[in-house]
Design an enzyme around this catalytic site. Structure first.
Site, PDB file in Angstrom:
ATOM      1  N   ASP A 276      99.670   9.860  50.569  1.00  0.00           N
ATOM      2  CA  ASP A 276      99.165  10.894  51.487  1.00  0.00           C
ATOM      3  C   ASP A 276      97.807  11.424  51.012  1.00  0.00           C
ATOM      4  OD1 ASP A 276     101.941  11.395  53.005  1.00  0.00           O
ATOM      5  OD2 ASP A 276     102.290  11.308  50.843  1.00  0.00           O
TER       6      ASP A 276
ATOM      7  N   GLU B  86      94.525  12.862  61.105  1.00  0.00           N
ATOM      8  CA  GLU B  86      95.102  11.625  61.637  1.00  0.00           C
ATOM      9  C   GLU B  86      95.793  11.918  62.959  1.00  0.00           C
ATOM     10  OE1 GLU B  86      96.988   8.314  59.244  1.00  0.00           O
ATOM     11  OE2 GLU B  86      98.740   9.253  60.142  1.00  0.00           O
TER      12      GLU B  86
ATOM     13  N   ASP C  55      95.958  14.214  56.212  1.00  0.00           N
ATOM     14  CA  ASP C  55      97.042  13.294  56.561  1.00  0.00           C
ATOM     15  C   ASP C  55      98.260  14.178  56.798  1.00  0.00           C
ATOM     16  OD1 ASP C  55      98.478  10.896  56.945  1.00  0.00           O
ATOM     17  OD2 ASP C  55      99.186  10.982  54.875  1.00  0.00           O
TER      18      ASP C  55
END
Length: 189
Positions: free
Chosen positions: A141, A68, A7
């Site tokens: 996160d 991501e 992330d």
């Protein structure tokens, strides 16, 4: 399949490693968040994230890195930082010949919660449940990094089938075009 989920972010970059097996069985291996202070210069922040990614890649030996995908955000500088952080992790993987896949936030949310519009609390709750964790990964996160790894484990077979189908279609098109060219050439004689 061992997946390193990322992330990306400049202030907090989540890293999570998951082992996936046949079906939807996934097992947590490690999770953490790399933090860089906003007052640190950009190069040093990116270097810290890159160093952490390289350490994780060496230590956990993922077969693939799932990051991501950055999409349009209201704050351009946040989007830039997110993209830069993801870029240095992708580069660390590429240097070692490890494939990198990108997943959108809605793909990840849909994979782990069933809804592409799920909020962070729902994602965290489902990651905790799917991985049978005693406590929820924090901050968000960390949970998001694990969610990315889970998403990739579950989507990889479909992605591979689609790639094979696209390759077969391209090969069929090449053969068809070659045959057309041959027929055209024979017809002009």
């Amino acid at each position: 399949m061992r997946v390193l989920g990322v992330d990306p972010g400049l202030t907090r970059c989540g890293l999570g490693v998951v082992d996936g097996s046949n079906g939807r069985k996934v097992r947590p291996i490690a999770v953490d968040v790399v933090r860089t202070p906003p007052e640190m210069d950009l190069g040093s922040r990116l270097l810290r994230i890159s160093d952490a990614a390289e350490l994780w890649i060496e230590q956990y030996k993922p077969e693939v890195v799932a990051i991501e995908r950055v999409f349009a955000q209201h704050n351009v500088s946040t989007a830039m930082g997110t993209a830069q952080a993801g870029g240095v992790v992708a580069l660390a993987a590429a240097r070692r010949g490890i494939p990198v896949c990108f997943h959108t936030p809605s793909e990840v949310k849909a994979a782990v919660t069933g809804s592409g519009n799920a909020d962070k609390a729902q994602v965290t709750a489902m990651v905790t449940r799917i991985l049978n964790l005693k406590t929820a990964p924090k901050p968000a996160d960390a949970a998001d990094a694990l969610a990315l790894a889970i998403c990739h484990c579950w989507r990889a077979p479909m992605i591979e089938r689609m790639a094979r189908a696209e390759a077969m279609a391209a090969e069929q098109m090449r053969k068809y075009q070659a045959k057309l060219a041959e027929m055209k050439k024979a017809g002009s004689r």
